[in-house]
Write an enzyme that holds these catalytic residues in place. Structure first.
Site, PDB file in Angstrom:
ATOM      1  N   LYS A  22     -15.865  43.395  -1.903  1.00  0.00           N
ATOM      2  CA  LYS A  22     -16.621  42.429  -1.084  1.00  0.00           C
ATOM      3  C   LYS A  22     -16.493  41.012  -1.647  1.00  0.00           C
ATOM      4  O   LYS A  22     -16.202  40.072  -0.913  1.00  0.00           O
ATOM      5  CB  LYS A  22     -18.105  42.827  -1.065  1.00  0.00           C
ATOM      6  CG  LYS A  22     -19.002  41.736  -0.473  1.00  0.00           C
ATOM      7  CD  LYS A  22     -20.466  42.096  -0.500  1.00  0.00           C
ATOM      8  CE  LYS A  22     -21.166  41.864  -1.812  1.00  0.00           C
ATOM      9  NZ  LYS A  22     -21.799  40.549  -1.984  1.00  0.00           N
ATOM     10  N   ASN A  23     -16.731  40.871  -2.951  1.00  0.00           N
ATOM     11  CA  ASN A  23     -16.791  39.525  -3.511  1.00  0.00           C
ATOM     12  C   ASN A  23     -15.424  38.884  -3.693  1.00  0.00           C
ATOM     13  O   ASN A  23     -15.327  37.716  -4.070  1.00  0.00           O
ATOM     14  CB  ASN A  23     -17.591  39.523  -4.821  1.00  0.00           C
ATOM     15  CG  ASN A  23     -19.073  39.719  -4.546  1.00  0.00           C
ATOM     16  OD1 ASN A  23     -19.526  39.614  -3.409  1.00  0.00           O
ATOM     17  ND2 ASN A  23     -19.840  40.029  -5.598  1.00  0.00           N
ATOM     18  N   CYS A 117     -33.936  33.134  -2.717  1.00  0.00           N
ATOM     19  CA  CYS A 117     -33.194  34.388  -2.621  1.00  0.00           C
ATOM     20  C   CYS A 117     -33.970  35.461  -3.373  1.00  0.00           C
ATOM     21  O   CYS A 117     -34.746  35.150  -4.280  1.00  0.00           O
ATOM     22  CB  CYS A 117     -31.828  34.148  -3.250  1.00  0.00           C
ATOM     23  SG  CYS A 117     -30.843  35.604  -3.486  1.00  0.00           S
ATOM     24  N   ARG A 122     -30.957  30.411  -7.320  1.00  0.00           N
ATOM     25  CA  ARG A 122     -29.579  30.261  -6.847  1.00  0.00           C
ATOM     26  C   ARG A 122     -29.283  28.921  -6.169  1.00  0.00           C
ATOM     27  O   ARG A 122     -28.902  28.868  -4.999  1.00  0.00           O
ATOM     28  CB  ARG A 122     -29.202  31.413  -5.924  1.00  0.00           C
ATOM     29  CG  ARG A 122     -29.344  32.766  -6.587  1.00  0.00           C
ATOM     30  CD  ARG A 122     -28.867  33.880  -5.729  1.00  0.00           C
ATOM     31  NE  ARG A 122     -27.413  34.011  -5.729  1.00  0.00           N
ATOM     32  CZ  ARG A 122     -26.756  34.926  -5.033  1.00  0.00           C
ATOM     33  NH1 ARG A 122     -27.414  35.779  -4.283  1.00  0.00           N
ATOM     34  NH2 ARG A 122     -25.456  35.000  -5.083  1.00  0.00           N
ATOM     35  N   ASP A 305     -24.240  42.394 -11.513  1.00  0.00           N
ATOM     36  CA  ASP A 305     -24.187  43.252 -10.321  1.00  0.00           C
ATOM     37  C   ASP A 305     -24.197  44.744 -10.651  1.00  0.00           C
ATOM     38  O   ASP A 305     -24.209  45.576  -9.742  1.00  0.00           O
ATOM     39  CB  ASP A 305     -22.945  42.918  -9.475  1.00  0.00           C
ATOM     40  CG  ASP A 305     -23.067  41.574  -8.783  1.00  0.00           C
ATOM     41  OD1 ASP A 305     -24.191  41.042  -8.720  1.00  0.00           O
ATOM     42  OD2 ASP A 305     -22.045  41.060  -8.305  1.00  0.00           O
ATOM     43  N   ARG A 397     -24.542  45.700   3.351  1.00  0.00           N
ATOM     44  CA  ARG A 397     -23.850  44.431   3.114  1.00  0.00           C
ATOM     45  C   ARG A 397     -22.677  44.621   2.176  1.00  0.00           C
ATOM     46  O   ARG A 397     -21.713  43.863   2.230  1.00  0.00           O
ATOM     47  CB  ARG A 397     -24.810  43.422   2.474  1.00  0.00           C
ATOM     48  CG  ARG A 397     -25.935  43.033   3.369  1.00  0.00           C
ATOM     49  CD  ARG A 397     -26.771  41.987   2.716  1.00  0.00           C
ATOM     50  NE  ARG A 397     -25.933  40.850   2.351  1.00  0.00           N
ATOM     51  CZ  ARG A 397     -26.381  39.760   1.776  1.00  0.00           C
ATOM     52  NH1 ARG A 397     -27.652  39.644   1.501  1.00  0.00           N
ATOM     53  NH2 ARG A 397     -25.571  38.774   1.478  1.00  0.00           N
TER      54      ARG A 397
HETATM   55  N1  EPU Z   1     -26.052  28.395 -10.439  1.00  0.00           N
HETATM   56  C1  EPU Z   1     -26.594  27.140 -10.516  1.00  0.00           C
HETATM   57  N2  EPU Z   1     -26.032  26.131  -9.769  1.00  0.00           N
HETATM   58  C2  EPU Z   1     -24.964  26.336  -8.954  1.00  0.00           C
HETATM   59  C3  EPU Z   1     -24.412  27.625  -8.884  1.00  0.00           C
HETATM   60  C4  EPU Z   1     -24.980  28.642  -9.649  1.00  0.00           C
HETATM   61  O1  EPU Z   1     -27.571  26.899 -11.227  1.00  0.00           O
HETATM   62  O2  EPU Z   1     -24.517  25.390  -8.298  1.00  0.00           O
HETATM   63  C5  EPU Z   1     -26.651  29.487 -11.235  1.00  0.00           C
HETATM   64  C6  EPU Z   1     -27.223  30.592 -10.347  1.00  0.00           C
HETATM   65  O3  EPU Z   1     -28.542  30.293  -9.913  1.00  0.00           O
HETATM   66  C7  EPU Z   1     -27.176  31.783 -11.273  1.00  0.00           C
HETATM   67  C8  EPU Z   1     -25.898  31.522 -12.090  1.00  0.00           C
HETATM   68  O4  EPU Z   1     -25.618  30.137 -11.939  1.00  0.00           O
HETATM   69  O5  EPU Z   1     -28.276  31.797 -12.117  1.00  0.00           O
HETATM   70  C9  EPU Z   1     -24.678  32.308 -11.658  1.00  0.00           C
HETATM   71  O6  EPU Z   1     -24.539  32.255 -10.261  1.00  0.00           O
HETATM   72  P1  EPU Z   1     -23.137  32.264  -9.523  1.00  0.00           P
HETATM   73  O7  EPU Z   1     -22.945  30.948  -8.857  1.00  0.00           O
HETATM   74  O8  EPU Z   1     -22.056  32.741 -10.413  1.00  0.00           O
HETATM   75  O9  EPU Z   1     -23.393  33.352  -8.393  1.00  0.00           O
HETATM   76  P2  EPU Z   1     -22.744  33.345  -6.976  1.00  0.00           P
HETATM   77  O10 EPU Z   1     -21.395  32.750  -7.046  1.00  0.00           O
HETATM   78  O11 EPU Z   1     -23.712  32.812  -5.983  1.00  0.00           O
HETATM   79  C10 EPU Z   1     -21.489  35.628  -7.186  1.00  0.00           C
HETATM   80  C11 EPU Z   1     -21.524  36.951  -6.464  1.00  0.00           C
HETATM   81  C12 EPU Z   1     -22.829  37.652  -6.778  1.00  0.00           C
HETATM   82  C13 EPU Z   1     -22.908  37.854  -8.291  1.00  0.00           C
HETATM   83  C14 EPU Z   1     -22.788  36.510  -9.003  1.00  0.00           C
HETATM   84  C15 EPU Z   1     -22.743  36.626 -10.516  1.00  0.00           C
HETATM   85  C16 EPU Z   1     -20.157  36.509  -4.518  1.00  0.00           C
HETATM   86  C17 EPU Z   1     -20.056  36.328  -3.043  1.00  0.00           C
HETATM   87  N3  EPU Z   1     -21.377  36.705  -5.040  1.00  0.00           N
HETATM   88  O12 EPU Z   1     -22.601  34.892  -6.694  1.00  0.00           O
HETATM   89  O13 EPU Z   1     -22.796  38.907  -6.124  1.00  0.00           O
HETATM   90  O14 EPU Z   1     -24.130  38.450  -8.642  1.00  0.00           O
HETATM   91  O15 EPU Z   1     -21.576  35.851  -8.581  1.00  0.00           O
HETATM   92  O16 EPU Z   1     -21.699  37.428 -10.921  1.00  0.00           O
HETATM   93  O17 EPU Z   1     -19.153  36.503  -5.202  1.00  0.00           O
HETATM   94  C18 EPU Z   1     -23.690  40.865  -5.221  1.00  0.00           C
HETATM   95  O18 EPU Z   1     -22.531  41.193  -4.886  1.00  0.00           O
HETATM   96  O19 EPU Z   1     -24.662  41.665  -5.161  1.00  0.00           O
HETATM   97  C19 EPU Z   1     -23.940  39.513  -5.682  1.00  0.00           C
HETATM   98  C20 EPU Z   1     -25.152  38.977  -5.715  1.00  0.00           C
END
Ligand code: EPU
Length: 417
Positions: A22-23, A117, A122, A305, A397
């Site tokens: 998915k990701n 969320c 996030r 995850d 999802r």
């Molecule tokens: N963060 C910030 N600012 C930003 C972006 C992130 O503070 O601009 C913080 C977030 O709040 C969090 C940390 O950085 O505390 C890491 O978040 P990240 O941005 O890496 O998460 P994401 O890209 O939104 C992806 C996966 C998630 C997975 C996370 C961490 C996808 C579509 N989603 O999310 O997947 O948990 O990386 O590995 O790739 C899931 O599949 O269940 C899922 C939630």
């Protein structure tokens, strides 16, 4: 609303196939926005988030066609409406992944600002800061991120937190920027590498994906390509954890062992015998698991995850374990539901202390997010009697045909409408 009903107590046994990730699929689909030519993806998982992304892309103007063999063709010849509306972003935060590509190719984008969320705050500030560093003008208007740029200009960007979709958004945007972009403290997740591979096949010049410094030399145009989506490491880990918790013996086909080291290490520590073959992973668990402590962190450390699923194993294990969640601030909702099944878990801030109890007892529980739901399925599989899991749209999802796959492994599981 659909529910899952599980009669627990059956050790999982047999063979199933792991789906596409998915990701990886979600950012790869957005990469289609970077070219007017066709991008063809294979091994596409049939998931609710993938359907949501397809609807979003179609609304933007992408021509979408599906074949019956998990193939998906996307052609973004013209971008009619560079907008990700609130209705879509609120159901899927990964909608933010259209921001970088739209801005880079079309010079403008409007994406609803994601709100709160179930697993943490996030924010997307690092996506925004990075795009501003590339020369975009960004403001928040009526709940939307409004971004404009003539042509993005490559630069050095240091991200002060490791963000997976942030890295992906900026990497995609930088592909069409003028000059060279260097992303420092980039996410090293295998899904970022899969995206970089696809972008390279489209003509992008990317070096260092998989390390924490990614260098992208911008090009004027990208072309079409075909790409096979990597297999889902979290789905793989989820089935392995389920087999380990239930004392089973399973083989997963189409699994990649090399990108799951931290999880395999913990399952071995819990007592599982795991073997990797050519594209297969087998697990045998012959005894009650030992509790294992983990600390989540960005790749290659233990993935957030998989935290909930490992907790499901710890609750029935021998001994006490400590789980430290460092990526998201509020990712223990499943613990409260597991307590309803008889688990002994104490939460203090970002730490959970789990005292293994010999057995769980079926009850009705509620899924609060995707991985929480998966952990409740595992708990239900080991609980005595009947467990009903409500709100399983969260599960749909990210897990393709989960009840069919579990039934194939002998689980007594059914969906009711
Ligand atoms: N963060 C910030 N600012 C930003 C972006 C992130 O503070 O601009 C913080 C977030 O709040 C969090 C940390 O950085 O505390 C890491 O978040 P990240 O941005 O890496 O998460 P994401 O890209 O939104 C992806 C996966 C998630 C997975 C996370 C961490 C996808 C579509 N989603 O999310 O997947 O948990 O990386 O590995 O790739 C899931 O599949 O269940 C899922 C939630």
């Amino acid at each position: 609303m659909d529910k899952l009903i599980i009669q627990g107590g059956v050790p999982l046994s047999g063979e199933i196939r792991v789906s596409g990730a998915k990701n990886a699929a979600l950012p790869l689909m957005c990469a289609a926005l970077l070219t007017r030519e066709q991008l063809t993806l294979s091994n596409v998982p049939h998931l609710r988030d993938v359907s949501t992304m397809l609807r979003l892309l179609a609304q933007i103007g992408v021509e979408v066609s599906l074949d019956d063999r998990l193939g998906l063709s996307l052609k973004a010849e013209r971008l009619l409406d560079p907008v990700a509306p609130y209705e879509m972003v609120k159901t899927m935060r990964a909608s933010i992944l259209v921001l970088g590509p739209l801005l880079a190719r079309r010079g403008e984008a409007r994406v609803s600002l994601p709100g709160g969320c179930a697993i943490g705050l996030r924010p997307v500030d690092l996506h925004i800061k990075g795009l501003e560093a590339l020369g975009a003008e960004i403001s928040v208007e009526q709940g939307y991120i409004a971004a404009r740029a003539k042509r993005l200009k490559g630069t050095r960007i240091f991200m002060d937190m490791v963000t997976v979709t942030g890295t992906e958004n900026l990497m995609m945007a930088a592909c069409l920027a003028e000059g060279t972009t260097v992303l420092e403290n980039a996410a090293r997740e295998p899904e970022v590498v899969d995206l970089a591979r696809c972008l390279s096949a489209m003509g992008a010049r990317i070096q260092g994906a998989g390390s924490d410094v990614i260098t992208i030399e911008g090009v004027a145009e990208l072309r079409g390509a075909s790409h096979r989506i990597m297999s889902d490491r979290i789905e793989t880990g989820t089935f392995l954890a389920a087999a380990a918790a239930s004392g089973g013996e399973i083989t997963l086909n189409g699994a990649e062992a090399g990108i799951l080291d931290a999880v395999l290490e913990k399952l071995r520590e819990a007592g599982a015998d795991i073997r990797a073959g050519n594209g297969t992973l087998s697990l045998v668990m012959r005894r009650r698991p030992s509790g294992v402590s983990v600390r989540t962190a960005p790749y290659p450390a233990f993935p957030t995850d998989m935290q909930a699923q490992l907790m499901a194993l710890d609750v029935i294990a021998e001994g006490t374990s400590v789980i430290n969640e460092t990526v998201f601030e509020n990712r223990f909702m499943h613990a409260l539901e597991m307590r309803r099944l008889g688990a002994d878990i104490e939460i203090s801030g970002s730490t959970a202390v789990v005292r293994g109890v010999g057995r769980l007892q079926g009850a009705t529980v509620m899924a609060t997010d995707l991985r929480a739901s998966a952990s409740l399925v595992i708990a239900g599989l080991v609980a005595e009697g009947e467990t009903t899991i409500e709100r399983i749209y969260h599960l749909d999802r990210g897990y393709e045909c989960i009840e069919e796959k579990l039934a194939q492994l002998g689980a007594r599981i059914r969906r009711v409408h």
